[in-house]
Design an enzyme around this catalytic site. Structure first.
Site, PDB file in Angstrom:
ATOM      1  N   CYS A 163      45.784  28.424  37.427  1.00 55.57           N
ATOM      2  CA  CYS A 163      45.100  27.910  38.624  1.00 55.57           C
ATOM      3  C   CYS A 163      44.853  26.416  38.573  1.00 55.57           C
ATOM      4  O   CYS A 163      44.301  25.844  39.522  1.00 55.57           O
ATOM      5  CB  CYS A 163      43.800  28.669  38.835  1.00 55.57           C
ATOM      6  SG  CYS A 163      44.060  30.448  39.028  1.00 55.57           S
ATOM      7  N   HIS A 303      35.903  23.926  41.484  1.00 57.34           N
ATOM      8  CA  HIS A 303      36.838  25.040  41.344  1.00 57.34           C
ATOM      9  C   HIS A 303      36.235  26.263  42.031  1.00 57.34           C
ATOM     10  O   HIS A 303      36.908  26.947  42.784  1.00 57.34           O
ATOM     11  CB  HIS A 303      37.112  25.304  39.868  1.00 57.34           C
ATOM     12  CG  HIS A 303      38.191  26.301  39.626  1.00 57.34           C
ATOM     13  ND1 HIS A 303      39.448  26.185  40.178  1.00 57.34           N
ATOM     14  CD2 HIS A 303      38.208  27.451  38.892  1.00 57.34           C
ATOM     15  CE1 HIS A 303      40.199  27.203  39.792  1.00 57.34           C
ATOM     16  NE2 HIS A 303      39.464  27.995  39.024  1.00 57.34           N
ATOM     17  N   GLU A 314      30.954  26.296  35.343  1.00 54.26           N
ATOM     18  CA  GLU A 314      31.261  25.021  35.990  1.00 54.26           C
ATOM     19  C   GLU A 314      29.970  24.274  36.310  1.00 54.26           C
ATOM     20  O   GLU A 314      29.873  23.055  36.105  1.00 54.26           O
ATOM     21  CB  GLU A 314      32.080  25.242  37.259  1.00 54.26           C
ATOM     22  CG  GLU A 314      32.512  23.938  37.928  1.00 54.26           C
ATOM     23  CD  GLU A 314      33.470  24.127  39.081  1.00 54.26           C
ATOM     24  OE1 GLU A 314      34.074  23.121  39.520  1.00 54.26           O
ATOM     25  OE2 GLU A 314      33.630  25.277  39.553  1.00 54.26           O
ATOM     26  N   LYS A 335      37.090  27.259  48.467  1.00 51.27           N
ATOM     27  CA  LYS A 335      37.599  28.623  48.303  1.00 51.27           C
ATOM     28  C   LYS A 335      36.735  29.627  49.058  1.00 51.27           C
ATOM     29  O   LYS A 335      37.188  30.753  49.318  1.00 51.27           O
ATOM     30  CB  LYS A 335      37.650  28.997  46.819  1.00 51.27           C
ATOM     31  CG  LYS A 335      38.727  28.289  46.018  1.00 51.27           C
ATOM     32  CD  LYS A 335      38.759  28.799  44.578  1.00 51.27           C
ATOM     33  CE  LYS A 335      39.838  28.107  43.742  1.00 51.27           C
ATOM     34  NZ  LYS A 335      39.503  26.699  43.460  1.00 51.27           N
ATOM     35  N   HIS A 340      41.277  31.980  47.104  1.00 49.70           N
ATOM     36  CA  HIS A 340      41.818  31.283  45.936  1.00 49.70           C
ATOM     37  C   HIS A 340      43.342  31.290  46.008  1.00 49.70           C
ATOM     38  O   HIS A 340      43.974  32.328  45.856  1.00 49.70           O
ATOM     39  CB  HIS A 340      41.335  31.978  44.667  1.00 49.70           C
ATOM     40  CG  HIS A 340      41.621  31.225  43.408  1.00 49.70           C
ATOM     41  ND1 HIS A 340      42.460  30.133  43.346  1.00 49.70           N
ATOM     42  CD2 HIS A 340      41.166  31.414  42.138  1.00 49.70           C
ATOM     43  CE1 HIS A 340      42.513  29.703  42.098  1.00 49.70           C
ATOM     44  NE2 HIS A 340      41.734  30.454  41.351  1.00 49.70           N
ATOM     45  N   PHE A 399      43.423  30.362  33.869  1.00 47.86           N
ATOM     46  CA  PHE A 399      43.550  31.302  32.762  1.00 47.86           C
ATOM     47  C   PHE A 399      44.325  30.622  31.627  1.00 47.86           C
ATOM     48  O   PHE A 399      45.272  29.856  31.860  1.00 47.86           O
ATOM     49  CB  PHE A 399      44.319  32.549  33.200  1.00 47.86           C
ATOM     50  CG  PHE A 399      43.496  33.552  33.975  1.00 47.86           C
ATOM     51  CD1 PHE A 399      42.189  33.304  34.328  1.00 47.86           C
ATOM     52  CD2 PHE A 399      44.057  34.769  34.344  1.00 47.86           C
ATOM     53  CE1 PHE A 399      41.438  34.242  35.035  1.00 47.86           C
ATOM     54  CE2 PHE A 399      43.328  35.716  35.048  1.00 47.86           C
ATOM     55  CZ  PHE A 399      42.014  35.455  35.399  1.00 47.86           C
TER      56      PHE A 399
END
Length: 413
Positions: A163, A303, A314, A335, A340, A399
């Site tokens: 991502c 994010h 975060e 998002k 996403h 990831f």
């Protein structure tokens, strides 16, 4: 001295529509575009909702035969590139082709082709597999087809960092320009993973929201009742140019890409570092690369995936890096509106960050209704907000422990 890199064009294919205007207005309005999956029958899955791109006709952007052979993520990339080149008023010709490169990444690539052809293999045998399967499922083919379609003969490559892909594509493309290896880079990310195997994989990982009975409120970053991300699809492509090249052709400049920071969590295949260490370091690296101090940043496009771990960690990383200033710093997750977009998210959210600078307006985090004690910052809840934004940062985490941050600034000649 490294060369300055500016953004002169943007092309966007998102669940909010085709192009910049529907994207930006949709963010500001908090348009509800998440709904039941229509691309396939998802009735046997734990997550049955997504943010799909509706009414997309690839033949408006590429030859009909080529479109029929191409994976959806490639179709998105070609379409976003055509929009970006038109927006930048840039034509690739034999005279400048070697100065124009392409760097478009994808987190998953042609999973739609792989999914459908696996079904052919199991039902009809290997002799029925299309010869286009191999080239159309590999992630680098978006860059390859864009290069072929538009005649760009400069550097051509792909990054895959889950991502973080879209953000890394922009950062690495900027590095090529800074070093003088290209004058122009067509850069960004593209993703189209709303297919049975793509959705089932993230269901198995228990990463997605199961708020199937209320899809419009399923993506709720930083909210105490968040239960996972909502998958989206689309592409974001930016035209990056050396400042000299852009000025020589009289290009309109959206913003300057000032800083690029990376780091690795080196912790877990899916979960972020529990202290937010990797996120902190990539933000610090990007701000340092921009020649700024943390207090110079006026807005963060987070994010903000709407997962339990990401949003809390975060937030922790931002508080650790910015200290008391974190509580004065507006942060939002787009998002909440788009879902996403996986490997395309970083590029699409870079565009949102640039538009926030251009319009001096912060897009909101919609569906923020229940404060979380772990997430106690200013997330620009539910309504857009005018603000003075000279420098803004966008975060992308993937990831595998990939962390990326980009810093953009209002262009100052």
């Amino acid at each position: 001295m490294r060369r300055r890199v500016v953004v002169t064009g943007m092309g966007l294919i998102t669940p909010l529509g085709i192009g910049i205007e529907p994207f930006w207005q949709g963010l500001l309005q908090g348009r509800r575009v998440i709904g039941p999956i229509t691309h396939f029958d998802a009735s046997n899955l734990s997550t049955r909702i997504a943010a799909e791109v509706k009414e997309f006709d690839p033949t408006q952007f590429m030859d009909r035969k080529d479109a029929r052979r191409a994976s959806r993520f490639i179709q998105f990339a070609v379409a976003a590139t055509r929009l970006a080149l038109d927006d930048a008023q840039l034509t690739i010709t034999p005279d400048n082709a070697e100065q124009v490169g392409v760097l478009i990444g994808s987190g998953i690539g042609g999973v739609d082709y792989m999914d459908s052809q696996m079904r052919v293999l199991l039902s009809q045998g290997p002799d029925r597999i299309t010869p286009f399967l191999a080239p159309m499922m590999i992630a680098d083919m978006a860059s390859g087809i864009v290069s072929i379609t538009f005649g760009a003969k400069g550097p051509n490559l792909c990054v895959v960092t889950a991502c973080s892909t879209g953000a890394d594509a922009l950062g690495q493309a900027a590095r090529l320009i800074e070093r003088g290896e290209a004058e122009v880079m067509i850069a960004g990310g593209s993703e189209a993973a709303i297919v049975p195997i793509g959705v089932a994989a993230f269901c198995a990982a228990r990463a997605m929201s199961t708020r199937n009975d209320d899809p419009e409120h399923a993506s709720r970053p930083f909210d105490a009742e968040r239960d996972g991300f909502v998958m989206g699809e689309g592409a974001g492509v930016l035209i990056l140019e050396s400042l000299e090249h852009a000025q020589a052709r009289g290009a309109r400049i959206y913003a300057e890409l000032l800083g690029y920071g990376m780091s690795a969590d080196a912790y877990h295949i899916t979960q972020p570092d529990p202290e937010g260490d990797g996120a902190l370091r990539c933000m610090r690296n990007a701000i340092r690369d921009a020649g700024l101090q943390p207090t110079d940043i006026h807005y963060i496009n987070a994010h903000g995936t709407s997962t339990r771990y990401n949003d809390a960690k975060e937030t922790l990383a931002i508080k650790r890096l910015f200290g008391d200033y974190a509580y004065q710093l507006p942060i939002s997750s787009t998002k909440s509106v788009t879902g996403h977009l996986l490997g395309a998210a970083g590029a699409v959210e870079a565009a949102a960050t640039i538009l926030a600078i251009q319009h001096q307006m912060l897009p909101p985090t919609i569906n923020y209704e229940h404060p979380d004690p772990e997430c106690d910052l200013d997330y620009v809840p539910n309504k857009p907000r005018p603000a003075q934004v000279r420098y803004a940062m966008t975060n992308s985490f993937g990831f595998g422990g990939h962390n990326t941050a980009l810093v953009f600034g209002a262009f100052e000649g």
